[in-house]
Design an enzyme around this catalytic site. Structure first.
Site, PDB file in Angstrom:
ATOM      1  N   ASP A 367      38.522  41.135  31.408  1.00 40.33           N
ATOM      2  CA  ASP A 367      39.805  41.357  31.008  1.00 40.33           C
ATOM      3  C   ASP A 367      40.439  39.842  31.032  1.00 40.33           C
ATOM      4  O   ASP A 367      40.887  39.408  32.149  1.00 40.33           O
ATOM      5  CB  ASP A 367      40.348  42.266  31.838  1.00 40.33           C
ATOM      6  CG  ASP A 367      42.006  42.371  31.672  1.00 40.33           C
ATOM      7  OD1 ASP A 367      42.671  41.926  30.454  1.00 40.33           O
ATOM      8  OD2 ASP A 367      42.654  43.000  32.350  1.00 40.33           O
ATOM      9  N   GLU A 404      50.204  38.106  28.921  1.00 40.61           N
ATOM     10  CA  GLU A 404      50.145  39.689  28.707  1.00 40.61           C
ATOM     11  C   GLU A 404      50.282  40.343  29.921  1.00 40.61           C
ATOM     12  O   GLU A 404      50.839  41.415  30.418  1.00 40.61           O
ATOM     13  CB  GLU A 404      48.858  40.204  28.089  1.00 40.61           C
ATOM     14  CG  GLU A 404      48.715  41.808  27.808  1.00 40.61           C
ATOM     15  CD  GLU A 404      48.110  42.572  28.760  1.00 40.61           C
ATOM     16  OE1 GLU A 404      47.970  43.561  28.464  1.00 40.61           O
ATOM     17  OE2 GLU A 404      47.550  41.868  29.723  1.00 40.61           O
TER      18      GLU A 404
END
Ligand SMILES: [Zn+2]
Length: 721
Positions: A367, A404
């Site tokens: 991720d 993000e």
């Protein structure tokens, strides 16, 4: 894990030769591709695209992207932006690095001490550590912390509140345990971490500690890292606790792009921002929290609250008492989005956007950089097409988003900067975690669900066959259960996909990644794809290249597969004569959402308290307009401009200008992140959240808003004759 690795190895040998059905030029008998007059020509383009992405190159990208920790706003983050920009340019994309200035925190001092009972010492906070991990000792690894937590000093008795859902707090009420002024200890899982803090704050807590219980992503699930893929004792999940369900992006600029030139006077004060938690929160490992949980008195916890530590969990309050000291360094910091574009040859104003975030809490091998590496190989494929002379009909844009992790900042600010252009966009394709294991999964708006299934039917699976076939097999009820990454990060409430077509399930889009601004603020049809497996190192120092090589995708064949799926969506959409949306499926799903809501309303308020007649009629109208235009789409007219305008306009018509109650940034009447679930989608949110609150007046008003939007969308589709 040995069996799995062996299986991946053998499939990689098969894939050493390009699958012939894909790279050979199609014959005149190539199957029809929905949205195209000349499927044969499109098939040739797609075969050329699919031949380009390489497993070896994806590995090289991932190795380089994850060689240093690269949290948003750091010099190492900028270095990854430069790397991505260079790959975009190599492929022939018109490339720029775009800067935004956003309000985010880095931790300066974080300590948590056990001050009672006397004589008990706490382990930590301990450095994340296992035997023989080559990445863990880099001095640039940020200490575990929660993004968007305020600074603060709190000393108070501890109360254990399970996952920190509204129901968990109700249960504490019933046990007569008061959380006012207490430090609430919750475990990760089941909902977005920001929701845990939001609910604790609503209940008067003074501080929050979120820990990872071994039951959820540690030893109870399987061997822990480095022997297995699950969370080791000292592993900590970092993460933002910002209230992104109020609005995402820079907390000081809701609805406005945070350009470096934006004067501070045009920003709201961070202290007044609805996105900022008011109480301090910090994450911990189960190694560190062990003695705290062990020294809670009060009633034994409800049995389903028991985790995997070897003693009975009690809820408190006390006698364990903690002293939290958090000093955060909040500043306006620079983000770097990388934007690469190819102008459309026929419809340059109609954008197709595909994106992935690049920033990570630490190394971010899974991720998000498994997604970045796959996106770069998709861009490699687009480069191969451009070199062959191909030009997309629509403008094709790749976005490498920054920030993000702090709150979907890079994508949100870019969307807010380009609202007028995005009003004409055809689609947004997202990929966050591309690969944590072998199980393919996807979420999308219903109009793109069949499109996604179609795309996976021509992409070779990493283990042979097609992605679609592997997906189908894994979706069968007797298939062994694999864990999705969203479950690992605590989203077991992901809305089950309505199975209106009896096909493979495509989920609904909630929040928690960069499609949020595109879909829920701008009404751009969106999708999100991933390939997942056992993954317990989420947001820890151990989500690194060593973990990925051992457990994620040793041969990078799933990376290659995801590059193809992600990229083919963008290539096909940018080339289509008629936009390949399916509004029949959309209509059927909305009808199913309304059925469920109507039953809930009857349970709550009685048989006839709310009149669903008008909204059901509007949904029926929308569905039948969808059926009619779908028949016409199957026979594309020579000039499809008006048909495409109607198709694009229908999703936009599902936005309501005033936004959802209390959170006007979210304008989509069908999908929003839940105020009390966070990542998981709440469908028809205006209505369902009014029902949650037991507010029949609000529910009545929201039914009218929904009916009006559905009528608008139906008339938009019917506007094409
Ligand atoms: Zn991510």
């Amino acid at each position: 894990m040995k069996l799995l690795s062996a299986a991946i190895l053998s499939s990689s040998l098969l894939l050493a030769l390009p699958p012939t059905d894909v790279v050979n030029p199609p014959t005149s008998s190539s199957p029809a591709i929905f949205g195209f007059r000349d499927s044969g020509a499109e098939s040739t383009v797609e075969s050329r695209f699919l031949a380009a992405p390489e497993a070896k190159l994806a590995e090289e990208h991932l190795r380089i992207l994850t060689q240093a920790p690269h949290m948003a706003g750091t010099v190492e983050d900028k270095a990854t932006a430069d790397y991505v920009a260079q790959r975009f340019r190599d492929a022939g994309l018109d490339t720029e690095i775009v800067e935004y200035k956003v309000w985010i925190n880095y931790p300066l001092e974080i300590s948590v001490d056990l001050t009672a009972p006397a004589g008990i010492t706490m382990h930590g906070p301990t450095r994340e550590h296992v035997d023989n991990d080559p990445f863990q000792d880099d001095p640039r690894v940020v200490m575990p912390f929660n993004g968007m937590s305020p600074s603060g000093d709190v000393e108070a008795d501890v109360v254990y509140a399970n996952y920190g859902t509204p129901e968990d707090f109700e249960k504490l009420d019933k046990l007569k345990v008061d959380v006012h002024g207490k430090i609430v200890l919750v475990r990760y899982g089941q909902n977005f971490r920001g929701v845990k803090v939001f609910v604790a704050q609503e209940h008067g807590a003074a501080g929050v500690i979120i820990y990872s219980d071994p039951a959820d992503d540690g030893w109870k699930r399987g061997d822990k890292y480095p022997d297995g893929p699950w969370r080791p004792d000292t592993g900590v999940q970092r993460g933002s606790t910002g209230y992104m369900f109020e609005f995402p992006g820079d907390p000081t600029t809701p609805g406005v792009a945070s350009l470096p030139s934006l004067p501070d006077a045009k920003r709201i004060s961070p202290h007044q921002s609805a996105q900022m938690p008011k109480i301090p929160v910090t994450p911990m490992s189960y190694h560190d929290i062990w003695p705290v949980l062990q020294h809670l008195g009060g009633p034994a916890s409800p049995r389903e609250w028991q985790g995997a530590l070897p003693f009975t969990y009690h809820v408190g309050p006390g006698p364990a008492k903690l002293k939290m000291h958090l000093k955060q360094d909040y500043q306006y910091r620079t983000l770097w989005d990388v934007i690469g574009r190819v102008s459309g040859s026929e419809l340059p104003d109609e954008w197709v956007v595909a994106g992935n975030h690049r920033d990570a809490w630490v190394y971010g091998a899974v991720d998000p950089n498994s997604g970045t590496a796959a996106m770069l190989e998709a861009v490699h494929g687009v480069g191969a097409l451009l070199k062959s002379g191909w030009k997309p009909k629509r403008t094709l844009i790749f976005g490498s988003w920054d920030g993000e992790e702090e709150g979907l900042m890079g994508s949100t600010e870019w969307v807010e900067e380009h609202e007028s252009e995005l009003a004409n966009a055809a689609a947004y394709f997202n990929m966050d975690v591309a690969v944590s294991g072998p199980k393919f999964g996807a979420s999308a708006v219903p109009s793109l669900k069949q499109f996604l299934r179609d795309v996976t039917k021509v992409v070779p699976g990493a283990k042979g066959g097609t992605v679609y076939e592997a997906w189908q097999k894994a979706a069968q009820p007797d298939a062994p259960a694999t864990q999705s990454p969203t479950e690992a990060i605590g989203d077991s409430r992901r809305t089950p996909a309505a199975q209106v077509k009896g096909d493979v399930p495509v989920g609904d889009l909630g929040s928690g990644s960069d499609y949020t601004a595109f879909l829920q603020h701008m009404g751009v049809p969106s999708s999100d794809v991933s390939s997942s497996g056992p993954y317990g190192v989420y947001h820890s120092v151990f989500d690194n290249f060593a973990w990925f090589k051992k457990f994620g995708d040793p041969d990078f064949v799933y990376e290659q597969q995801m590059a193809r799926v992600f990229g083919l969506q963008a290539v096909r959409m940018s080339d289509a004569d008629v936009l390949p949306y399916d509004y029949e499926e959309y209509g059927k799903e909305i009808a199913a959402y309304l059925d469920a809501a109507q039953k809930r309303a009857q349970d709550k308020f009685g048989e006839h308290a709310l009149d669903f007649g008008p909204v059901n009629a509007a949904a029926h109208h929308f569905e039948s307009a969808g059926v009619k235009i779908l028949a016409k789409q199957k026979n594309p007219p020579q000039d499809a401009a008006r048909m495409n305008a109607a198709l694009r306009g229908a999703e936009r018509a599902l936005l309501t200008p005033q936004g959802l109650p209390h959170r006007s940034w979210f304008r989509h009447v069908i999908y929003a992140p839940g105020e009390y679930t966070g990542y998981a989608a709440v469908v028809i949110p205006g209505v369902n959240e009014a029902l949650d609150k037991g507010d029949s007046e609000r529910a009545r008003a929201q039914l009218a808003v929904l009916a009006a939007a559905l009528e608008r969308a139906a008339r938009t589709l019917e506007g094409y004759r």
